[in-house]
Design a protein around this motif. Sequence first.
Motif, PDB file in Angstrom:
ATOM      1  N   SER A  44      44.523  25.347  11.694  1.00  0.00           N
ATOM      2  CA  SER A  44      44.050  25.741  13.022  1.00  0.00           C
ATOM      3  C   SER A  44      43.934  24.490  13.885  1.00  0.00           C
TER       4      SER A  44
ATOM      5  N   ASP B 186      41.903  24.539  16.419  1.00  0.00           N
ATOM      6  CA  ASP B 186      40.572  24.701  17.009  1.00  0.00           C
ATOM      7  C   ASP B 186      39.573  23.947  16.137  1.00  0.00           C
TER       8      ASP B 186
ATOM      9  N   GLN C 144      42.769  22.562  20.366  1.00  0.00           N
ATOM     10  CA  GLN C 144      42.904  23.691  21.290  1.00  0.00           C
ATOM     11  C   GLN C 144      41.945  24.784  20.887  1.00  0.00           C
ATOM     12  N   LYS C 145      41.097  25.175  21.796  1.00  0.00           N
ATOM     13  CA  LYS C 145      40.150  26.252  21.541  1.00  0.00           C
ATOM     14  C   LYS C 145      40.873  27.595  21.431  1.00  0.00           C
ATOM     15  N   ASN C 146      40.398  28.443  20.517  1.00  0.00           N
ATOM     16  CA  ASN C 146      40.863  29.831  20.427  1.00  0.00           C
ATOM     17  C   ASN C 146      42.379  29.970  20.360  1.00  0.00           C
ATOM     18  N   SER C 147      43.029  29.025  19.706  1.00  0.00           N
ATOM     19  CA  SER C 147      44.482  29.145  19.595  1.00  0.00           C
ATOM     20  C   SER C 147      44.820  29.531  18.159  1.00  0.00           C
ATOM     21  N   ASP C 148      45.946  30.175  17.980  1.00  0.00           N
ATOM     22  CA  ASP C 148      46.422  30.422  16.619  1.00  0.00           C
ATOM     23  C   ASP C 148      47.823  29.837  16.497  1.00  0.00           C
ATOM     24  N   THR C 149      47.841  28.603  16.005  1.00  0.00           N
ATOM     25  CA  THR C 149      49.105  27.880  15.936  1.00  0.00           C
ATOM     26  C   THR C 149      50.080  28.519  14.949  1.00  0.00           C
TER      27      THR C 149
ATOM     28  N   GLU D 122      52.039  30.910  16.943  1.00  0.00           N
ATOM     29  CA  GLU D 122      52.815  30.246  17.994  1.00  0.00           C
ATOM     30  C   GLU D 122      54.215  29.868  17.480  1.00  0.00           C
TER      31      GLU D 122
END
Length: 181
Positions: free
Chosen positions: A65, A67, A158-163, A166
């Motif tokens: 993550s 985040d 990065q907040k609230n990201s789901d790499t 992506e």
Amino acid sequence: MALELYRKKRNFSKTSEPSGEASSKPSGKQPIFIIQKHAASRLHFDFRLEMDGVLKSWAVPKGPSMDSAVKRLAILVEDHPLGYASFEGTIPQGEYGGGTVMLWDQGTFAFNEKDDFESGLLEFKLFGERLHGSFALIQKKGDRKTWWLVKKTDEYAQKNSDTTLEFMTSVVSGKKMEEIE
Ligand code: MN
């Protein structure tokens, strides 16, 4: 010796994974890291860092993550040979780890301090094609296998990201999981 467990788990007449020996020298000027997406009986991501001629390896069920508020469980698994860094393909069903393996990220990394695996705290910067910046692997006290993979706060967090959502393709072949299979 280092890869005895790796070899014991696999039948190299059936799997195309590298048999591999531990390397007596580093792969290059900077140690390498790779992340493989692995559709075994349960989908997970394998996080591997080059240390002492092998790839130290953790299975991360939910993947990395970006985040820094998120801790991702990372289970220490057997050391893998450096040659595993270029493995992408399908391990036959019924074999250990049977399922498709995608090279999801690759690059080099640098430890913040001198590496000390036994301390149970590894802090490093990744210079990947997809992942960048500072991360830590933190061992649970008194539990050799249970670690946490954490993004440290920096300009890449990065907040609230789901790499993991992506990037759905191989970093080397550009293929999707079903195309590798
Ligand atoms: Mn795996």
